[in-house]
Design a protein around this motif. Structure first.
Motif, PDB file in Angstrom:
ATOM      1  N   GLY A  70      49.372  48.478  54.233  1.00 40.56           N
ATOM      2  CA  GLY A  70      48.003  48.379  53.729  1.00 40.56           C
ATOM      3  C   GLY A  70      47.515  49.051  52.909  1.00 40.56           C
ATOM      4  O   GLY A  70      46.759  48.718  51.956  1.00 40.56           O
ATOM      5  N   LEU A  71      47.771  50.523  53.173  1.00 38.94           N
ATOM      6  CA  LEU A  71      47.126  51.454  52.155  1.00 38.94           C
ATOM      7  C   LEU A  71      47.515  50.987  50.657  1.00 38.94           C
ATOM      8  O   LEU A  71      46.714  51.389  49.721  1.00 38.94           O
ATOM      9  N   VAL A  98      47.697  49.542  44.889  1.00 41.33           N
ATOM     10  CA  VAL A  98      48.308  48.778  43.892  1.00 41.33           C
ATOM     11  C   VAL A  98      47.083  48.022  43.216  1.00 41.33           C
ATOM     12  O   VAL A  98      46.868  48.142  41.909  1.00 41.33           O
ATOM     13  N   VAL A  99      46.248  47.400  43.985  1.00 37.67           N
ATOM     14  CA  VAL A  99      44.847  46.691  43.390  1.00 37.67           C
ATOM     15  C   VAL A  99      44.054  47.679  42.829  1.00 37.67           C
ATOM     16  O   VAL A  99      43.736  47.310  41.400  1.00 37.67           O
ATOM     17  N   LEU A 100      43.957  48.895  43.392  1.00 38.29           N
ATOM     18  CA  LEU A 100      42.978  49.833  42.688  1.00 38.29           C
ATOM     19  C   LEU A 100      43.585  50.298  41.408  1.00 38.29           C
ATOM     20  O   LEU A 100      42.924  50.613  40.329  1.00 38.29           O
ATOM     21  N   PHE A 101      44.985  50.542  41.453  1.00 35.91           N
ATOM     22  CA  PHE A 101      45.556  51.137  40.253  1.00 35.91           C
ATOM     23  C   PHE A 101      45.462  50.225  39.054  1.00 35.91           C
ATOM     24  O   PHE A 101      45.273  50.582  37.947  1.00 35.91           O
ATOM     25  N   GLY A 102      45.613  48.642  39.353  1.00 33.68           N
ATOM     26  CA  GLY A 102      45.268  47.744  38.291  1.00 33.68           C
ATOM     27  C   GLY A 102      44.036  47.749  37.682  1.00 33.68           C
ATOM     28  O   GLY A 102      43.699  47.728  36.571  1.00 33.68           O
ATOM     29  N   TRP A 103      43.203  48.150  38.634  1.00 35.63           N
ATOM     30  CA  TRP A 103      41.646  48.216  38.092  1.00 35.63           C
ATOM     31  C   TRP A 103      41.548  49.334  37.140  1.00 35.63           C
ATOM     32  O   TRP A 103      40.902  49.425  36.132  1.00 35.63           O
ATOM     33  N   GLN A 104      42.089  50.675  37.849  1.00 34.67           N
ATOM     34  CA  GLN A 104      42.097  51.817  36.881  1.00 34.67           C
ATOM     35  C   GLN A 104      42.933  51.779  35.719  1.00 34.67           C
ATOM     36  O   GLN A 104      42.322  52.376  34.684  1.00 34.67           O
ATOM     37  N   ALA A 105      43.713  50.867  35.497  1.00 34.22           N
ATOM     38  CA  ALA A 105      44.430  50.732  34.222  1.00 34.22           C
ATOM     39  C   ALA A 105      43.458  50.166  33.190  1.00 34.22           C
ATOM     40  O   ALA A 105      43.295  50.552  32.072  1.00 34.22           O
TER      41      ALA A 105
END
Length: 158
Positions: free
Chosen positions: A129-130, A135-142
């Motif tokens: 879950g973490l 991964v979702v946050l990493f995409g947003w950060q990109a």
């Protein structure tokens, strides 16, 4: 002692973090793939399981995860240092706050390793879950990171 950093180093150092983070995003997706293979290995039977075990996905996942943890922490600290060196301040914005949150998420995820090794399902589901949130946050950060890079380039050109 006053250590003066050459202007060219200050300017080009701003691009080290984005490059590192794109590499880490790729490595994160690879770690996800390895994690899926571990799950497949755990649930497989017979010859399929024997074949999957040969892939040593658990060892690779652990190694990539350890590298991700170290480089994400160092990359976060380095990015804040470079920002401060170049601007004299940190810009408290969603990109910084989410990045710090991601650093906490990956550290927490990695800290579950002893429990994962003992086969605790709660730790496995928490780890998954973490990391999915990561991964979702990493995409947003990109996306937001590239917007910041664009502003840096515009400032350099102007």
């Amino acid at each position: 002692m006053n250590l003066e950093i050459p202007e060219s180093v200050k300017v080009w150092s701003q691009f080290a973090h984005p490059v590192l983070m794109w590499v880490l995003l790729g490595a994160t997706l690879y770690a996800l793939y390895l994690g899926i293979q571990i799950r497949r290995t755990r649930t497989a039977e017979g010859d399929v399981k024997k074949e999957l075990i040969k892939g040593r996905y658990n060892v690779k996942h652990h190694q990539v995860g350890s590298l991700l943890l170290a480089l994400m922490v160092l990359g976060s600290i380095g990015a804040m240092a470079v920002t401060y060196i170049n601007s004299g301040k940190l810009f408290v914005n969603p990109h910084l706050l989410v990045g710090l949150g991601m650093t906490g998420l990956i550290a927490t995820s990695a800290s579950l390793t002893p429990f994962l090794q003992k086969g605790h399902d709660w730790a496995r589901y928490t780890h998954i879950g973490l990391n999915l949130v990561l991964v979702v946050l990493f995409g947003w950060q990109a996306v937001t990171g590239m917007q910041i890079v664009q502003r840096i380039i515009e400032r350099m050109a102007g």
